[in-house]
Design a protein around this motif. Structure first.
Motif, short mmCIF file in Angstrom:
data_model
loop_
_atom_site.label_atom_id
_atom_site.label_comp_id
_atom_site.label_asym_id
_atom_site.label_seq_id
_atom_site.Cartn_x
_atom_site.Cartn_y
_atom_site.Cartn_z
N LYS A 281 21.22 -6.00 26.37
CA LYS A 281 19.40 -6.71 26.54
C LYS A 281 18.92 -5.35 26.89
O LYS A 281 17.91 -4.84 26.86
CB LYS A 281 19.46 -7.62 27.92
N ARG A 342 16.39 -11.83 33.04
CA ARG A 342 15.66 -12.49 32.82
C ARG A 342 14.40 -11.75 33.01
O ARG A 342 13.27 -11.36 32.32
CB ARG A 342 15.26 -13.43 34.18
N ASP A 345 13.74 -10.22 29.70
CA ASP A 345 13.39 -10.81 28.75
C ASP A 345 11.68 -11.25 29.00
O ASP A 345 11.31 -10.61 28.01
CB ASP A 345 14.31 -12.63 28.82
N HIS A 346 11.47 -10.34 30.39
CA HIS A 346 10.48 -10.16 30.51
C HIS A 346 9.44 -9.30 29.98
O HIS A 346 8.46 -9.07 29.10
CB HIS A 346 9.76 -10.35 31.53
N LEU A 348 10.58 -8.01 27.18
CA LEU A 348 10.60 -7.89 26.27
C LEU A 348 9.48 -8.63 25.11
O LEU A 348 9.29 -8.40 24.08
CB LEU A 348 12.66 -8.45 25.59
N GLU A 349 9.15 -9.99 26.51
CA GLU A 349 7.96 -10.57 25.81
C GLU A 349 7.01 -9.60 25.42
O GLU A 349 6.51 -9.95 25.00
CB GLU A 349 7.65 -11.99 26.60
#
Length: 833
Positions: A281, A342, A345-346, A348-349
């Motif tokens: 990631k 987490r 992912d933040h 990536l958004e």
């Protein structure tokens, strides 16, 4: 008179996360900084040193009054901003551009809040250091580097103080703090006395002290003890100091220091593979941020939208935090892993939204679709043309309820392009979604438009309903590949008539390992415990959850004018593995997709690539460089690509990856490291068992993980000239979307083009200040080059000369067509025509 001097550098190593979560790390930073501020008031000669902008950000947000006290202490020279980075990251796995952003984020913050800029970079706890650092540091305002690991036993050096030489020839003073960065509470004096005893003739020393890892720093007792020692140390002058003061004195000492021209590795090589989910990631966020910047910069500089600087800076801070030296290496607790995912992912958004906005603005001026046309747009973020296999899903106008199959046909400007349908992501019983794969040459730095039309045919084309017995043989003018039906492995691999890989290539090996997530006591992972083997037809059907009694474990699942996809199903112990070979109809690059359901413990998974004996050298990409890696079976670390090069045969095998960092090569077989299964934050102690035997202990990476590799071979010079660009193309992938534009906007064009075949663009972004375009170039082959940089939209161009492995940054004002060369912090160096 003093003939010797010790620079005492008090610090408190505070891991933001490790055996604790970030909230506890923030709390410890507050209490440690508060105590340090109090001690600076009580002890007039005391200087407290601390780095890592993330900690100061927490103090600024959660205890503003303390932050103002620190600002006053910095102005008075009592508190020293050390290092100047966002935090202490892993120093092997982040890309060179990620390292630049660690520095840029940190130095910008400290300059804005404290008006200072450190000149000594400090990475005390990371587990090794790339030789790409000297150039990055020298071009970021640093003249020196302080580190602790690895030790002399792991990384022999001619001296603990030396001149570190980068790939491009950059020179930097460096020192290894062999006494490490901590001292026990109340034991600072004992540490200094022990140092003097062990180094009685050292004329100049730096000694770090202070309670650390979970914070702490100085204590009143320690400061009183040190003051007493300083008054009785004879000819040794003991002073509270800073890294900069030590290196300034070292530089002026007239001492001739030895030269070191290598990466400072290895230490704890298990960290190159532990927590593979975080590594994957992290790589994805790196790719998404830097490609989002390129797209956003293209839209911004053409006046199509505002540049999302605040949003991308937030994503960069997410990336920088995830690179912390106990997160990315995988040496923290399970809760820290969950928090890192987490956080990633933040980021990536944020990057996803920035890319989408830039795309719709860039595509807004495209012509409306013709009747029956489904437009497919591909944005190439790279400033060079390249051939790409495009994979696009889209929604037809309605569900197909006819008896015919609607076959997608791709064209460009009315000319057909080879394409084939493949299985869509969904599993509906009706013909709803479409997925088309096609190969095309992408124009540089711009949108590429393709047209798709649906043609009714009697049935969907694809692999034969029944397959002949025997191995699967796939040939094109450049490539001969044989996949064994009895093994599921590559049994023959020839490129342009030359044998490259030996039989049994891509065998998934299971290696003996243990629960130590660092791999502190080892330098290699070589002992084979077993291997994944093909499932039986009955086992394959059961694994896939099918209602049929049997499924061939090696099958062609897709076939067409673009590629053939072969799937092989394997098992070992409680684990399963799906291997997909994507073999091109033209060209020699094979894509290998590996999906693993991992349930082993104290084991490591490697892919084995046996090689024909040819005197291979093992190379790999590192931070803004190319390194010679170990060829004796020692675990090595690299980034997006690795290569085996035979100078005698003039051939090279190159492997690009999307997620891994570890591998080993023993001269005969390359083994790519995919997964481990250690316990969280577990180390070794000879006096006791590694894990308590009274309960279930969670392990790393249990469950499903996936990896992609792109394998190619050819003439060595050709492969090594192309590999850096190819690695960027496969990682920072083109943005693909089927979209019907309004035709009402202003049409975009190519933003940037490079004419050299090897020089890469590593950053294209809006400048930190003002409205200029920042262009970062890198020469990756070790040969001096001259490249023309052209901005077609602005009709601006310049010529740039790059030395071997050199990074150069340009600031461009497109309206005035002026290019300025800057350092990595975007400060002007000289004007260019």
């Amino acid at each position: 008179m003093n003939s010797k001097k010790i620079h005492l550098v008090c610090n408190s190593h505070i891991d933001p996360v490790w055996l604790w979560e970030w909230e506890e790390g923030a709390g410890e930073a507050l209490s440690t900084f508060r105590t340090a501020a109090d001690l600076c008031r009580e002890f007039p000669s005391f200087i407290f040193n601390h780095n890592e902008a993330i900690l100061y950000r927490w103090v600024e947000e959660y205890e503003p009054a303390l932050f103002r006290r620190i600002q006053q202490l910095v102005r008075r020279g009592r508190w020293h901003i050390m290092g100047g980075w966002h935090l202490q990251p892993d120093c092997n796995m982040p890309s060179g551009e990620s390292v630049v952003r660690q520095i840029l984020l940190g130095k910008a913050y400290f300059k804005a809040k404290f008006g200072v800029e450190p000149t000594t970079a400090v990475n005390l706890d990371p587990f090794g250091h790339s030789r790409g650092f000297p150039q990055i540091l020298a071009k970021s305002g640093y003249d020196s580097y302080l580190f602790c690991r690895p030790s002399q036993a792991e990384c022999p050096l001619p001296d603990e103080e030396f001149v570190w030489i980068g790939f491009d020839g950059s020179r930097l003073l460096a020192a290894r703090a062999t006494a490490h960065y901590n001292s026990a509470l109340g034991q600072a004096r004992a540490k200094v006395e022990d140092w003097m005893k062990r180094n009685p003739d050292a004329p100049l020393s730096i000694l770090l002290w202070g309670v650390g890892d979970h914070g702490g720093g100085a204590s009143r007792r320690d400061l009183a003890d040190l003051a007493e020692l300083a008054g009785t140390a004879g000819d040794v002058l003991i002073v509270h100091s800073t890294p900069e003061a030590y290196f300034k004195e070292l530089a002026g000492s007239g001492r001739e220091l030895p030269v070191v021209a290598k990466s400072l590795n290895p230490w704890s090589p298990g960290c190159y593979t532990s927590m593979a989910g975080v590594k994957r990631k992290h790589r994805r966020l790196e790719n998404e941020i830097f490609s989002a910047e390129k797209m956003a910069a293209a839209a911004f500089i053409q006046g199509l939208t505002a540049y999302p600087k605040a949003e991308l800076d937030e994503a960069l801070r997410d990336l920088a935090f995830a690179e912390f030296h106990d997160i990315l290496p995988g040496s923290s607790i399970e809760a820290a892993e969950e928090a890192a995912l987490r956080l990633l992912d933040h980021g990536l958004e944020i990057a996803s939204r920035a890319k989408a906005k830039a795309f719709f603005r860039l595509a807004g001026g495209e012509a409306r679709a013709e009747e029956g046309e489904i437009p497919i747009f591909v944005y190439n973020p790279h400033p060079w043309e390249f051939d790409a296999v495009i994979d696009c899903e889209f929604e037809p106008a309605e569900v197909n309820s006819s008896k015919n199959y609607l076959l997608p046909r791709i064209s460009r400007e009315g000319k057909p392009i080879p394409s084939q349908p493949e299985k869509e992501a969904s599993n509906l019983c009706v013909e709803w979604r479409k997925r088309v794969v096609f190969q095309a040459r992408l124009l540089p730095g711009r949108l590429n438009r393709f047209g798709c039309r649906l043609e009714p045919v009697a049935q969907r084309p694809g692999p034969p309903a029944t397959e002949e017995a025997g191995d699967i043989v796939l040939n094109n003018p450049e490539l001969e590949l044989v996949i064994g039906r009895a093994t599921g492995l590559v049994e023959r691999h020839r490129v342009r008539g030359r044998e490259i890989l030996g039989p049994g290539a891509f065998k998934p090996l299971v290696i003996e390992d243990d629960a130590d997530c660092w791999g502190m006591k080892v330098t290699s992972f070589r002992k084979v415990a077993g291997a994944f083997t093909l499932l039986s037809p009955e086992g394959a059907a059961a694994f896939c959850g099918l209602t049929v009694p049997a499924l061939a474990p090696v099958r062609i699942v897709e076939s067409g004018p673009v590629r053939t996809v072969v799937e092989a199903l394997f098992g070992h112990g409680r684990s399963f593995l799906v291997m997909r070979y994507k073999v091109p109809a033209r060209g020699s690059e094979i894509e290998i997709e590996v999906r693993v359901q991992w349930a082993e413990k104290d084991r490591m998974l490697k892919l084995a690539l046996p090689c024909r004996p040819d005197g291979w050298r093992f190379l790999g990409q590192v931070a803004y460089g190319r390194d010679r890696l170990f060829s004796d079976g020692t675990e090595a670390v690299a980034q997006k690509w690795m290569a085996l090069v035979s100078d005698a045969a003039g051939r090279a095998l190159t492997i690009i990856n999307d997620a891994i960092h570890g591998a080993d090569f023993d001269g005969r077989e390359l083994r790519l490291s995919l997964l481990r299964a250690p316990a969280f934050a577990a180390d070794q102690d000879a006096a006791q068992a590694m894990l308590k035997a009274d309960r279930h202990i969670p392990r790393h990476d249990q469950g499903e993980r996936s990896f992609v590799f792109w394998v190619n071979a050819g003439p060595a010079e050709e492969r090594l000239e192309r590999i850096e660009r190819e690695a960027l193309e496969r990682n920072e992938r083109p943005f693909v979307l089927a979209f019907f534009p309004s035709g009402r906007g202003r049409r975009s064009t190519s933003v940037l083009v490079l004419d050299d075949p090897a020089v890469v663009l590593t950053a294209l972004k809006k400048s930190e200040a003002g409205r200029k375009l920042i262009i970062r170039l890198f020469e990756p082959t070790g040969r001096a080059r001259t490249v023309r940089v052209e901005l077609p939209f602005a009709k601006a161009r310049t010529t740039v000369e790059l030395g071997p492995f050199e990074i150069k940054t340009l600031s461009c004002d497109p309206r005035r067509r002026v290019f300025l060369e800057t350092d990595l912090l975007e400060r002007r160096l000289k004007k260019r025509r």
